[in-house]
Design a protein around this motif. Structure first.
Motif, PDB file in Angstrom:
ATOM      1  N   HIS A 101      54.244   1.359 -15.158  1.00 15.33           N
ATOM      2  CA  HIS A 101      53.555   1.746 -13.905  1.00 15.33           C
ATOM      3  C   HIS A 101      54.296   1.511 -12.798  1.00 15.33           C
ATOM      4  CE1 HIS A 101      50.189   1.973 -16.984  1.00 15.33           C
ATOM      5  NE2 HIS A 101      49.665   2.722 -15.879  1.00 15.33           N
ATOM      6  N   GLN A 132      56.458   3.853 -10.704  1.00 16.52           N
ATOM      7  CA  GLN A 132      55.924   4.786  -9.889  1.00 16.52           C
ATOM      8  C   GLN A 132      56.262   4.458  -8.423  1.00 16.52           C
ATOM      9  OE1 GLN A 132      51.939   5.939 -11.360  1.00 16.52           O
ATOM     10  NE2 GLN A 132      52.469   4.988 -13.264  1.00 16.52           N
ATOM     11  N   TYR A 133      56.533   3.070  -8.196  1.00 16.90           N
ATOM     12  CA  TYR A 133      56.282   2.524  -6.847  1.00 16.90           C
ATOM     13  C   TYR A 133      57.759   2.013  -6.367  1.00 16.90           C
ATOM     14  CZ  TYR A 133      51.507   2.997  -8.021  1.00 16.90           C
ATOM     15  OH  TYR A 133      50.181   3.541  -8.367  1.00 16.90           O
ATOM     16  N   GLU A 176      45.750   0.870  -5.673  1.00 18.25           N
ATOM     17  CA  GLU A 176      45.992   1.884  -6.296  1.00 18.25           C
ATOM     18  C   GLU A 176      45.957   1.757  -7.814  1.00 18.25           C
ATOM     19  OE1 GLU A 176      49.218   5.657  -6.241  1.00 18.25           O
ATOM     20  OE2 GLU A 176      49.104   4.419  -4.423  1.00 18.25           O
ATOM     21  N   LEU A 177      46.610   1.098  -8.418  1.00 22.41           N
ATOM     22  CA  LEU A 177      46.260   0.866  -9.917  1.00 22.41           C
ATOM     23  C   LEU A 177      44.797   0.494 -10.314  1.00 22.41           C
ATOM     24  CD1 LEU A 177      49.695  -1.063 -10.654  1.00 22.41           C
ATOM     25  CD2 LEU A 177      49.182   1.403 -11.074  1.00 22.41           C
ATOM     26  N   ARG A 178      44.186  -0.304  -9.442  1.00 23.36           N
ATOM     27  CA  ARG A 178      42.641  -0.555  -9.520  1.00 23.36           C
ATOM     28  C   ARG A 178      41.862   0.592  -9.498  1.00 23.36           C
ATOM     29  NH1 ARG A 178      38.946  -3.414  -5.047  1.00 23.36           N
ATOM     30  NH2 ARG A 178      37.087  -3.875  -6.376  1.00 23.36           N
ATOM     31  N   ALA A 179      42.247   1.658  -8.379  1.00 26.60           N
ATOM     32  CA  ALA A 179      41.343   2.688  -8.225  1.00 26.60           C
ATOM     33  C   ALA A 179      41.686   3.638  -9.435  1.00 26.60           C
ATOM     34  CB  ALA A 179      41.824   3.506  -6.982  1.00 26.60           C
ATOM     35  N   GLN A 180      42.808   3.624  -9.940  1.00 29.08           N
ATOM     36  CA  GLN A 180      43.309   4.445 -11.221  1.00 29.08           C
ATOM     37  C   GLN A 180      42.823   3.814 -12.490  1.00 29.08           C
ATOM     38  OE1 GLN A 180      47.441   4.629 -11.178  1.00 29.08           O
ATOM     39  NE2 GLN A 180      47.723   5.514  -9.415  1.00 29.08           N
ATOM     40  N   GLN A 181      42.017   2.714 -12.419  1.00 27.11           N
ATOM     41  CA  GLN A 181      41.532   2.113 -13.601  1.00 27.11           C
ATOM     42  C   GLN A 181      42.646   1.794 -14.826  1.00 27.11           C
ATOM     43  OE1 GLN A 181      37.754   3.934 -14.943  1.00 27.11           O
ATOM     44  NE2 GLN A 181      36.941   3.384 -12.956  1.00 27.11           N
ATOM     45  N   ALA A 182      43.919   1.558 -14.126  1.00 20.94           N
ATOM     46  CA  ALA A 182      45.222   1.166 -15.153  1.00 20.94           C
ATOM     47  C   ALA A 182      44.983   0.140 -15.833  1.00 20.94           C
ATOM     48  CB  ALA A 182      46.063   1.125 -14.160  1.00 20.94           C
TER      49      ALA A 182
END
Length: 304
Positions: free
Chosen positions: A50, A53-54, A92-98
């Protein structure tokens, strides 16, 4: 088959709490997390995928398995820049529920540094720390008193709405050391908030050491933790009161009952370790009587 005895159950607890050191660990598959040329954690492969991506924040090296690592972009040179950039990624990863652990987001920052008294390299959200395998620190209090010449320990029952380990037994007070707080400041704060222990009384707590362990979470997270331990002898007439709602009830139990419950599923695992450390330090568990004494002591002090 006979049920496992007390020693076997406690040894299993310590093995679980040190699973990152075990034969079945995925430690060898993790990438070192480096900041400023110093290792501050371990990144599981799934997390590293993940972070690719950053690139403006994280750099995942392309070396072979023995030389690959994760670091922060060199353009992030200051504490403030690193803190803000890392927070943005994990929000952002939290918003994606990663990752499931990000559901426990608390808006509470923890310092990231190679060793506890080093200058922090940056701070990050508490719930995200196991994704980078950075060490977390806390302060735990063993509160005890004497009745009729016998030592008793105060334990807390966690509230049912706690995001982690709801309803389990806990030490009298405990809490993570957030950015901006010292060890003792954390202890005094938790004493006031969780058990309504006055500052004047909490200030009498004695620092007695640490316990350390590293375990793997159910979804591949890494939890390296070090807890600073304090003992506080309380007046016999003192009774803790529920404060901020993180605790639902307090119990005053003799040490033989505390010893038994340490080996049960009713105790939050790391807090059971803190209580075990108390019993060993106060000679309630003796090396000539407990055949696994050395293993119990060593299991409380496993560092990365």
């Amino acid at each position: 088959m006979a049920a496992p005895g007390w020693s076997d159950r406690v040894r299993e607890l310590l093995r679980r709490m040190n699973s990152f050191h075990g034969a079945d660990s995925f430690k060898d598959l993790c990438l070192p997390f480096m900041v400023g040329g110093q290792q501050v954690g371990y990144v599981p492969q799934a997390v590293a995928e993940h972070l690719h991506q950053y690139p403006a924040v994280f750099s995942v090296s392309q070396g072979d398995d023995t030389h690959a690592y994760v670091t922060l972009n060199k353009q992030l040179a200051s504490y403030e820049q690193r803190t803000a950039a890392v927070e943005g990624v994990f929000k952002e990863l939290r918003a994606q529920q990663a990752f499931p652990c990000l559901k426990e987001w608390r808006d509470e920052l923890y310092n990231v540094m190679p060793c506890f008294f080093d200058t922090p390299l940056f701070s990050m959200e508490r719930a995200a720390t196991p994704l980078l395998g950075v060490k977390r620190y806390g302060a735990h209090l063993n509160g005890y008193t004497w009745k009729n010449g016998q030592r008793y320990m105060w334990l807390a029952r966690r509230a049912m709405d706690k995001p982690t380990y709801p309803g389990l037994l806990d030490n009298l007070t405990a809490g993570g050391i957030a950015t901006g707080l010292s060890v003792r400041e954390t202890l005094v704060k938790e004493c006031q908030e969780e058990a309504c222990i006055p500052t004047s009384l909490a200030a009498q707590a004695k620092a007695v050491g640490t316990i350390s362990y590293t375990y793997e979470g159910a979804h591949g997270e890494i939890y390296p933790e070090c807890q600073f331990i304090f003992d506080l002898e309380l007046p016999e007439e003192f009774v803790p009161q529920v404060g901020d709602g993180e605790v639902q009830e307090f119990y005053l139990w003799p040490l033989d009952k505390v010893k038994e419950v340490i080996a049960s599923s009713d105790f939050k695992p790391n807090c059971a370790m803190v209580a075990l450390d108390f019993l060993i330090r106060h000679s309630y568990i003796q090396p000539d009587e407990e055949p696994h004494y050395v293993e119990l002591v060593e299991g409380l002090h496993r560092t990365l």
